[in-house]
Design a protein around this motif. Structure first.
Motif, PDB file in Angstrom:
ATOM      1  N   LEU A 276       4.468   3.874 -35.747  1.00 45.88           N
ATOM      2  CA  LEU A 276       3.022   4.108 -35.802  1.00 45.88           C
ATOM      3  C   LEU A 276       2.446   3.398 -37.029  1.00 45.88           C
ATOM      4  O   LEU A 276       2.854   3.675 -38.166  1.00 45.88           O
ATOM      5  CB  LEU A 276       2.770   5.621 -35.877  1.00 45.88           C
ATOM      6  N   LEU A 277       1.525   2.476 -36.769  1.00 46.99           N
ATOM      7  CA  LEU A 277       0.874   1.750 -37.865  1.00 46.99           C
ATOM      8  C   LEU A 277      -0.335   2.554 -38.319  1.00 46.99           C
ATOM      9  O   LEU A 277      -1.374   2.556 -37.653  1.00 46.99           O
ATOM     10  CB  LEU A 277       0.434   0.366 -37.396  1.00 46.99           C
ATOM     11  N   ALA A 278      -0.178   3.266 -39.408  1.00 45.92           N
ATOM     12  CA  ALA A 278      -1.265   4.145 -39.859  1.00 45.92           C
ATOM     13  C   ALA A 278      -1.591   3.906 -41.322  1.00 45.92           C
ATOM     14  O   ALA A 278      -1.952   4.821 -42.049  1.00 45.92           O
ATOM     15  CB  ALA A 278      -0.885   5.601 -39.603  1.00 45.92           C
TER      16      ALA A 278
ATOM     17  N   GLY B  86      -9.466   2.356 -42.094  1.00 41.74           N
ATOM     18  CA  GLY B  86     -10.457   2.887 -41.163  1.00 41.74           C
ATOM     19  C   GLY B  86     -11.865   2.805 -41.715  1.00 41.74           C
ATOM     20  O   GLY B  86     -12.662   3.729 -41.545  1.00 41.74           O
ATOM     21  N   THR B  87     -12.207   1.690 -42.345  1.00 38.71           N
ATOM     22  CA  THR B  87     -13.503   1.608 -43.023  1.00 38.71           C
ATOM     23  C   THR B  87     -14.678   1.720 -42.052  1.00 38.71           C
ATOM     24  O   THR B  87     -15.702   2.313 -42.374  1.00 38.71           O
ATOM     25  CB  THR B  87     -13.645   0.309 -43.834  1.00 38.71           C
ATOM     26  N   ARG B  88     -14.501   1.152 -40.837  1.00 40.93           N
ATOM     27  CA  ARG B  88     -15.628   1.192 -39.895  1.00 40.93           C
ATOM     28  C   ARG B  88     -15.909   2.617 -39.436  1.00 40.93           C
ATOM     29  O   ARG B  88     -17.043   2.997 -39.210  1.00 40.93           O
ATOM     30  CB  ARG B  88     -15.330   0.289 -38.681  1.00 40.93           C
ATOM     31  N   LEU B  89     -14.866   3.426 -39.318  1.00 32.71           N
ATOM     32  CA  LEU B  89     -15.060   4.823 -38.901  1.00 32.71           C
ATOM     33  C   LEU B  89     -15.720   5.612 -40.030  1.00 32.71           C
ATOM     34  O   LEU B  89     -16.470   6.567 -39.793  1.00 32.71           O
ATOM     35  CB  LEU B  89     -13.708   5.436 -38.519  1.00 32.71           C
TER      36      LEU B  89
ATOM     37  N   ILE C 138     -10.405   3.685 -31.296  1.00 34.15           N
ATOM     38  CA  ILE C 138     -11.488   4.284 -32.089  1.00 34.15           C
ATOM     39  C   ILE C 138     -11.653   3.462 -33.359  1.00 34.15           C
ATOM     40  O   ILE C 138     -10.858   3.550 -34.286  1.00 34.15           O
ATOM     41  CB  ILE C 138     -11.177   5.748 -32.427  1.00 34.15           C
ATOM     42  N   LYS C 139     -12.655   2.604 -33.355  1.00 32.91           N
ATOM     43  CA  LYS C 139     -12.929   1.787 -34.546  1.00 32.91           C
ATOM     44  C   LYS C 139     -14.185   2.298 -35.246  1.00 32.91           C
ATOM     45  O   LYS C 139     -14.283   2.269 -36.459  1.00 32.91           O
ATOM     46  CB  LYS C 139     -13.143   0.316 -34.158  1.00 32.91           C
ATOM     47  N   ASN C 140     -15.169   2.704 -34.408  1.00 37.84           N
ATOM     48  CA  ASN C 140     -16.487   3.091 -34.943  1.00 37.84           C
ATOM     49  C   ASN C 140     -16.812   4.528 -34.539  1.00 37.84           C
ATOM     50  O   ASN C 140     -16.135   5.105 -33.690  1.00 37.84           O
ATOM     51  CB  ASN C 140     -17.556   2.167 -34.348  1.00 37.84           C
TER      52      ASN C 140
ATOM     53  N   MET D 125       5.953   3.541 -46.712  1.00 39.01           N
ATOM     54  CA  MET D 125       4.674   3.009 -47.185  1.00 39.01           C
ATOM     55  C   MET D 125       4.661   1.485 -47.131  1.00 39.01           C
ATOM     56  O   MET D 125       5.664   0.850 -47.417  1.00 39.01           O
ATOM     57  CB  MET D 125       4.424   3.452 -48.621  1.00 39.01           C
ATOM     58  N   GLN D 126       3.505   0.939 -46.788  1.00 47.43           N
ATOM     59  CA  GLN D 126       3.364  -0.518 -46.766  1.00 47.43           C
ATOM     60  C   GLN D 126       2.979  -1.023 -48.155  1.00 47.43           C
ATOM     61  O   GLN D 126       2.713  -0.228 -49.060  1.00 47.43           O
ATOM     62  CB  GLN D 126       2.330  -0.926 -45.747  1.00 47.43           C
ATOM     63  N   GLU D 127       2.930  -2.330 -48.294  1.00 52.08           N
ATOM     64  CA  GLU D 127       2.546  -2.929 -49.573  1.00 52.08           C
ATOM     65  C   GLU D 127       1.013  -3.005 -49.687  1.00 52.08           C
ATOM     66  O   GLU D 127       0.315  -2.963 -48.675  1.00 52.08           O
ATOM     67  CB  GLU D 127       3.060  -4.370 -49.674  1.00 52.08           C
TER      68      GLU D 127
ATOM     69  N   ALA E  16      -0.858   1.092 -32.640  1.00 47.98           N
ATOM     70  CA  ALA E  16      -1.946   1.384 -33.585  1.00 47.98           C
ATOM     71  C   ALA E  16      -2.287   2.867 -33.567  1.00 47.98           C
ATOM     72  O   ALA E  16      -2.089   3.548 -32.562  1.00 47.98           O
ATOM     73  CB  ALA E  16      -3.185   0.582 -33.200  1.00 47.98           C
ATOM     74  N   VAL E  17      -2.828   3.328 -34.670  1.00 49.37           N
ATOM     75  CA  VAL E  17      -3.160   4.760 -34.769  1.00 49.37           C
ATOM     76  C   VAL E  17      -4.385   5.120 -33.930  1.00 49.37           C
ATOM     77  O   VAL E  17      -4.570   6.268 -33.549  1.00 49.37           O
ATOM     78  CB  VAL E  17      -3.387   5.161 -36.256  1.00 49.37           C
ATOM     79  N   ASP E  18      -5.212   4.102 -33.613  1.00 48.57           N
ATOM     80  CA  ASP E  18      -6.533   4.490 -33.113  1.00 48.57           C
ATOM     81  C   ASP E  18      -6.727   4.478 -31.608  1.00 48.57           C
ATOM     82  O   ASP E  18      -7.797   4.810 -31.132  1.00 48.57           O
ATOM     83  CB  ASP E  18      -7.609   3.633 -33.788  1.00 48.57           C
TER      84      ASP E  18
END
Ligand code: UTP
Length: 408
Positions: free
Chosen positions: A95-97, A101-104, A385-387, A177-179, A233-235
């Motif tokens: 799961l890429l989380a 999520g700036t647009r949301l 879910i982007k927005n 955790m990612q970089e 993707a998470v969304d």
């Protein structure tokens, strides 16, 4: 890193301004800032001056997808192959989380967003419910690896724990955790988000396998005999995860990666499309699609670049290991970046004010020798879910969930 070494590195990349408040910092803050300067890859920042060069593509030609009638005709066989692989523990999910999520526009990790109306139903919960369907169907648990970032790790881990992983077996869930990457203004100068902190953001979803390896999880993948990883993707609350028929089709077609795709609903829909680039599988982002490609037709008169990716890929592990050292192209994206102004006050801008530097999972497809684009029905499986409202929003995802019988 000492202050002298930091000054040398900063001078090399024209970033000396980040020490503006150094003398005001406590010893601990000074140490943290020097460590951050040491860890930050500044060699990529100058690339923002030639963004167009980076976006250059090779020769694009069509790549046929496996479409619904063929999938339907072979469903039983594909499903049996997929179930066998899942039962044998050969399939895991990622799961890429780590995104912001700036647009949301919620302060919490996107997965914590509540899409319920008459009851609580969180995005993470929708995804786990979809996975539990497969656990039931296969009568076997599969491992779930969850990528977070520095910005949302604690919140994600504690939320999922608090909710008892929405019924998923805890020993099958692993976080990593990612970089992070520095964020800059339009001249490539790193912003400060605090007097003693460079402004950073997650470095895109392309580093997921490298980060899994750094976290030591590749050892688990190997020791558990996991041969396939389904990255998602998470969304997208409706997507099927470790979908047996998709897994089975990719295995039967001897492909090293499978990509779930949907028919685009308009030639200019904002999704990346599957294609061949210089003869290898690839994805052209919607903003890279020329009019000529957008309007090209295949032998049946259908659009030649008809199939959009939904960020649900099934990678074969040996090939992932082969490419782990390869670098991925850099994407430089305009974003809203909170920063300290001249007066040292934090500003949260209303419109984009600089660049973030990212690697994307879709570029990994081009490093693979074969790919099966696998069509899914968008009304069942594509509700990103982007927005908050409008296209790809909480509203549109709710409508699709309800259409699929989910009580909200
Ligand atoms: P998006 O590109 O849609 O980004 O991510 P986002 O962070 O969710 O939303 P915006 O653009 O800020 O509004 C697609 C998927 O990739 C993950 C996201 O969490 C989402 O599942 N992602 C994105 C990461 O895991 N890390 C990243 O650095 C970026």
């Amino acid at each position: 890193m000492t202050l002298t070494e930091a000054k040398q590195k900063l001078a090399k990349y024209g970033q000396e301004h980040v020490l503006k408040y150094y003398d005001e910092l406590s010893d601990a803050q000074k140490e943290a800032l020097l460590a951050q300067i040491d860890a930050t890859d500044m060699s990529i920042l100058a690339s923002c001056k030639n963004r167009e060069e980076l976006a250059k593509k090779g020769v694009i030609t069509p790549l046929a997808a496996m479409q619904l009638p063929e999938i339907e005709a072979n469903k039983a066989s594909f499903t049996a192959t997929g179930i066998e692989a899942i039962k044998a523990g050969k399939v895991g999910a990622v799961l890429l989380a780590g995104g912001m999520g700036t647009r949301l526009g919620s302060d919490n990790p996107k997965g914590m967003y509540n899409v319920g109306i008459t009851r609580d139903l969180y995005i993470f919960e929708c995804l786990v419910n979809n996975m539990l369907d497969v656990v039931k169907q296969a009568d076997a648990w599969f491992h779930l690896f969850v990528m977070t970032s520095d910005k949302n790790h604690e919140a994600t881990v504690s939320f999922l724990k608090e909710h008892d992983y929405f019924g998923y077996k805890a020993e099958y869930i692993h976080f990593f955790m990612q970089e992070m990457a520095a964020a800059t203004d339009y001249d490539g100068k790193i912003y400060l988000e605090e007097k003693g902190k460079l402004s950073t953001s997650p470095n895109g979803n392309g580093g997921w396998f490298v980060s899994m390896q750094k976290a030591g999880l590749l050892d688990l993948v190997k020791s558990e005999g996991i041969e396939w990883l389904n990255v998602f993707a998470v969304d997208n609350v409706c997507q099927r995860i470790c979908d047996p028929a998709f897994v089975g089709a990719t295995i039967q077609k001897n492909c090293v990666v499978g990509a779930k795709v949907v028919k685009k609903n308009a030639p200019d829909e904002k999704v990346g499309v599957m294609c061949l680039e210089d003869g290898r599988p690839s994805i052209v982002e919607y903003y890279e699609l020329t009019d000529e490609l957008m309007n090209a037709k295949d032998a049946n008169g259908d659009p030649a670049y008809y199939f959009g990716v939904i960020l649900n890929y099934l990678f074969r592990v040996p090939e992932l290991i082969e490419i782990v050292e390869n670098s991925l192209p850099l994407h430089i994206v305009e974003k809203k970046i909170p920063y300290l102004n001249e007066a040292g006050e934090l500003v949260k801008p209303e419109s984009p004010n600089g660049f973030k530097f990212e690697n994307l999972v879709l570029d990994m497809i081009h490093q693979m020798s074969s790919c099966l684009p696998y069509e899914v029905v968008r009304e069942y499986e594509f509700a990103p879910i982007k927005n908050k409202t409008g296209i790809d929003s909480v509203e549109s995802a709710r409508a699709l969930l309800q259409k699929n019988g989910v009580v909200l």
